[in-house]
Design a protein around this motif. Structure first.
Motif, PDB file in Angstrom:
ATOM      1  N   UNK A  20       0.838  -1.195   0.000  1.00  0.00           N
ATOM      2  CA  UNK A  20       0.000   0.000   0.000  1.00  0.00           C
ATOM      3  C   UNK A  20       0.877   1.250   0.000  1.00  0.00           C
ATOM      4  N   UNK A  21       1.881   1.181   0.891  1.00  0.00           N
ATOM      5  CA  UNK A  21       2.805   2.303   1.017  1.00  0.00           C
ATOM      6  C   UNK A  21       3.511   2.585  -0.315  1.00  0.00           C
ATOM      7  N   UNK A  22       3.969   1.511  -0.917  1.00  0.00           N
ATOM      8  CA  UNK A  22       4.685   1.661  -2.203  1.00  0.00           C
ATOM      9  C   UNK A  22       3.754   2.188  -3.286  1.00  0.00           C
ATOM     10  N   UNK A  23       2.494   1.723  -3.250  1.00  0.00           N
ATOM     11  CA  UNK A  23       1.526   2.194  -4.244  1.00  0.00           C
ATOM     12  C   UNK A  23       1.306   3.699  -4.117  1.00  0.00           C
ATOM     13  N   UNK A  24       1.234   4.170  -2.865  1.00  0.00           N
ATOM     14  CA  UNK A  24       0.968   5.584  -2.617  1.00  0.00           C
ATOM     15  C   UNK A  24       2.098   6.465  -3.111  1.00  0.00           C
TER      16      UNK A  24
END
Lengths: 301, 506
Positions: A20-24
């Motif tokens: 999720x963090x990487x997607x953001x």
């Protein structure tokens, strides 16, 4: 998403949080970012998760200024390549990088360092899996380029609207060119007949490519839809035929207008000699000479 | 100066002066400036014949002479451009007729036929001819005015004369004398006319006038420009350019590359005074604007003062005309697509073959065929760029470009060749049908003679019937052929004129 089997549910949630963090952050996340976002994650576990993600391709590793960055990679493209061996992955990557322009088999060989037979095998297997496709380029009919299966080939490869199965449709171009010319001339004549002085007439006779595009679309002579850019290139041929002139408008686009030529047909081409294909071989002696010239005889009759 | 050119020159000389002059002329063309004995030696003609031929050529100003280092011997040079001008005589006469009327036409005709003459004798001859051919009586005074107006317009020029008495005189003339009118004594002319005084009693003996070709060429050049503007824009724009050129002469040397600035107010006043082009007057500013902003950029504004002044760029004008002419030739010779390629190469200066097919929208194969065909016929040139590190076969670029100068010269050659062909064909047709043409001439002279004797119509028609219907048919055919060839000859000459103008300005 990741379908990796894991006994630890906490690990999955950690992994999800990481992703999720990487997607953001599409520009990539560093180790510090991860630490801030998931503070209670032990380092060993993090390393384990990252390694797993890297392996299944949902994360990519980058290095900038001595700093490691993890980037999220959409794995929706992924499933196709799953189950492939290393060679296939390498070749896939090279082809993927080439985008919709495609890449030539020779260039793949140079980049991948694979030998010919091996590469052929790999390409064939990728093709049967419908991961990549071969497209014939118009610039050289024997040359095949490879690109990803779901990509639309670039117009430089297919030749754009003017090509059908690698064949240039010259009649189509000719007809369009004629119609464009006709449109400009009509506009010019209308402008002249309206009166109001030469300056006004001239300004009225200018047409943009959009105008011509509209005219051509309404004519319905084209089965495929043409873009304004296509019309621009057609209009350029009209300019090259010296039937129109092109000027740059204040907004940077082109304006077109039908024009007349300065010169009439020169006298020399009204003679047979002016257009004679064998004029260079003609002399006052020999087989080709003006006394027995057939072109002359035909013309004089 | 080429073999082809030489052949045309010989043919013209042969047609107008006969074989002896032709032989001498051709020799002079091939060997340049030579003294008399050389000509005799190489042409194998008796010295009297060579002398006679040279006299004729000098009389028609086709040969000039300069003293050798040994001042008793002259070197002779053929003025080959002048020879070619003989084809244009009909055009000169026509031009004068349109501008000055029948009397001046006759003056010009006589002068072209005799090369040079005194004004008084010219008047006498023209009066005689007018009476005979046109049944018109013109006074000496009226003709004198005509000659003076031709002089004022510089269509006539005084022939240089020799000042000192030397074996080989050098002919000179002061600039002030070139166009200054001669003294013409009416009484004396009237006396000569009625055979009461000898010809050499006329006061202007020895003051010879000849045709100023340069002035004609200026007129033809201007006409060409005006016609081009009429074709591209309209009558009114053409009129504007005509007036601009007319005003140009006041301030500029006739053959300058760029005219000096002409105030626009002057032209406007002229248009107002003429009152022939109302439309031009009404939209004067707009016309100026349109001409100035045209992409050809032949007329440009040079200053703002007094409503602006304008210049016409003659050199660029003819460069552009030459381009268009060459483009048209390509169009006629190789069709639209080749012309498109040619123009593309011209506009891009240097271009790769791949780009040609893309931009000209021509299938690859055809584009290649056409561009190499143009290359073969020397309309395009190729420049190869090679990379020094030669690993791999595909390391050199081919660029196409054009060279207008070279194309113009090449086309000019083709024009000369065409002229030669046309003339040869004409002679050939005449030769083939010589018998019938001769017969026709004989019959014509008999009829003329009989008519003069007052023969009856019946007798005349009897003799006319000596030419059988099939012969009549052939004669008609020859007539058509000759007319066709003559028209074409003049048309080719127009192209030659345009291309020569381009070369003059280079």
């Amino acid at each position: 998403m990741s379908q990796a089997t894991s006994s630890n549910s906490e690990e999955i949630s950690n992994e999800d949080r990481l992703l999720e963090l990487a997607k953001a952050k599409p520009e990539g996340i560093s180790n510090e970012n991860i630490k801030q976002a998931i503070p209670n994650l032990p380092l060993e576990e993090l390393a384990l998760i990252i390694n797993k993600c890297l392996k299944n391709g949902s994360l990519e590793l980058f290095k900038t200024k001595d700093k490691l960055l993890y980037k999220y990679k959409d794995s929706s493209k992924k499933p196709a390549i799953r189950g492939a061996d290393n060679e296939e992955k390498v070749v896939f990557k090279i082809i993927e990088e080439a985008g919709n322009k495609g890449i030539w088999i020779r260039d793949i060989r140079f980049k991948s360092n694979l030998n010919m037979t091996q590469l052929n095998k790999v390409l064939k297997s990728l093709e049967t899996k419908k991961i990549i496709k071969a497209v014939k380029s118009v610039s050289a009919s024997k040359k095949k380029v490879y690109m990803l299966y779901d990509l639309e080939a670039d117009s430089s490869v297919t030749g754009g609207a003017w090509y059908q199965d690698q064949d240039f449709e010259s009649e189509f171009v000719d007809v369009l060119s004629q119609q464009c010319c006709r449109y400009l001339r009509q506009k010019w004549e209308d402008a002249n007949s309206m009166g109001g002085g030469p300056l006004l007439a001239r300004n009225r006779s200018y047409a943009t490519a959009q105008d011509v595009h509209k005219f051509i679309s309404e004519l319905g002579i084209s089965k495929i839809s043409l873009s304004v850019d296509d019309i621009e290139s057609i209009l350029y041929t009209v300019v090259l035929d010296n039937n129109a002139e092109r000027i740059v408008a204040t907004n940077g686009s082109f304006l077109y207008r039908a024009v007349n030529k300065f010169m009439q047909t020169p006298g020399i081409v009204t003679t047979t000699c002016g257009v004679c294909p064998i004029a260079s071989r003609c002399a006052d002696t020999g087989f080709i000479n003006p006394k027995v010239c057939n072109y002359f005889t035909e013309w004089l009759e | 100066m080429s073999i082809q050119y030489g052949r045309v020159v010989s043919l013209i000389l042969l047609e107008r002066f006969g074989p002896v002059v032709e032989k001498v002329g051709t020799y002079l063309f091939q060997y340049g400036t030579v003294p008399l004995l050389y000509i005799k030696k190489h042409t194998d003609l008796p010295i009297s014949k060579v002398k006679e031929a040279l006299c004729i050529l000098i009389k028609y100003r086709l040969v000039t002479f300069t003293p050798n280092r040994n001042e008793n011997v002259a070197n002779y040079t053929l003025q080959h451009e002048r020879v070619l001008l003989m084809l244009r005589y009909a055009k000169y006469i026509n031009l004068i007729k349109k501008k000055f009327g029948t009397e001046c036409e006759l003056i010009m005709e006589e002068l072209l036929q005799r090369s040079y003459w005194t004004a008084s004798e010219l008047i006498l001859k023209v009066i005689e001819r007018l009476k005979k051919d046109h049944n018109k009586n013109v006074t000496i005074l009226a003709l004198r005015e005509k000659i003076f107006s031709l002089l004022a317009a510089q269509y006539l020029i005084r022939l240089p004369y020799s000042m000192e008495d030397k074996p080989v005189p050098s002919l000179v003339i002061k600039e002030t004398e070139q166009f200054s009118p001669p003294t013409i004594d009416f009484k004396q002319i009237a006396l000569v006319q009625s055979n009461k005084a000898p010809v050499d009693s006329l006061p202007d003996q020895g003051v010879y006038w000849t045709v100023n070709f340069d002035r004609f060429h200026q007129d033809m050049r201007d006409k060409l420009i005006v016609n081009a503007f009429i074709k591209k824009f309209d009558e009114n724009a053409g009129e504007f350019v005509r007036l601009l050129l007319q005003q140009m002469y006041i301030r500029t040397q006739p053959w300058a590359e760029v005219s000096n600035p002409v105030p626009i107010v002057e032209i406007r006043d002229l248009v107002r005074k003429q009152a022939t082009h109302q439309h031009l007057l009404a939209f004067f500013d707009q016309y100026v604007n349109v001409l100035e902003q045209d992409s050809s950029k032949l007329i440009r504004q040079s200053g703002e003062a007094g409503g602006g002044s304008f210049q016409i760029f003659l050199k660029e004008t003819f460069t552009q005309f030459a381009w268009e002419t060459v483009e048209q030739i390509v169009l006629e010779k190789f069709d639209t697509k080749a012309a498109r390629i040619f123009r593309l190469v011209k506009s891009k200066q240097y271009i790769e073959p791949d780009q040609i097919q893309q931009l000209a929208m021509i299938p690859a194969k055809e584009a290649k065929r056409l561009s190499y065909q143009l290359l073969e016929e020397n309309f395009l040139q190729v420049q190869d760029l090679k990379k020094s590190t030669s690993n791999g076969p595909n390391k050199s670029f081919t660029l196409f470009y054009t060279n207008l100068d070279q194309i113009v010269r090449m086309t000019l050659e083709l024009c000369y060749k065409t002229l030669f062909n046309i003339m040869t064909r004409k002679n050939h047709e005449r030769l083939v049908h010589k018998r019938i043409i001769d017969k026709k001439q004989r019959v014509d002279t008999i009829i003329m003679g009989m008519r003069a004797q007052g023969a009856a119509d019946e007798q005349l028609s009897d003799i006319e019937e000596m030419i059988t219907p099939p012969e009549r048919e052939i004669l008609q055919k020859i007539d058509v052929i000759m007319k066709k060839l003559n028209t074409v000859e003049l048309e080719v000459d127009e192209t030659i004129f345009l291309l020569q103008m381009y070369l003059i300005y280079q």
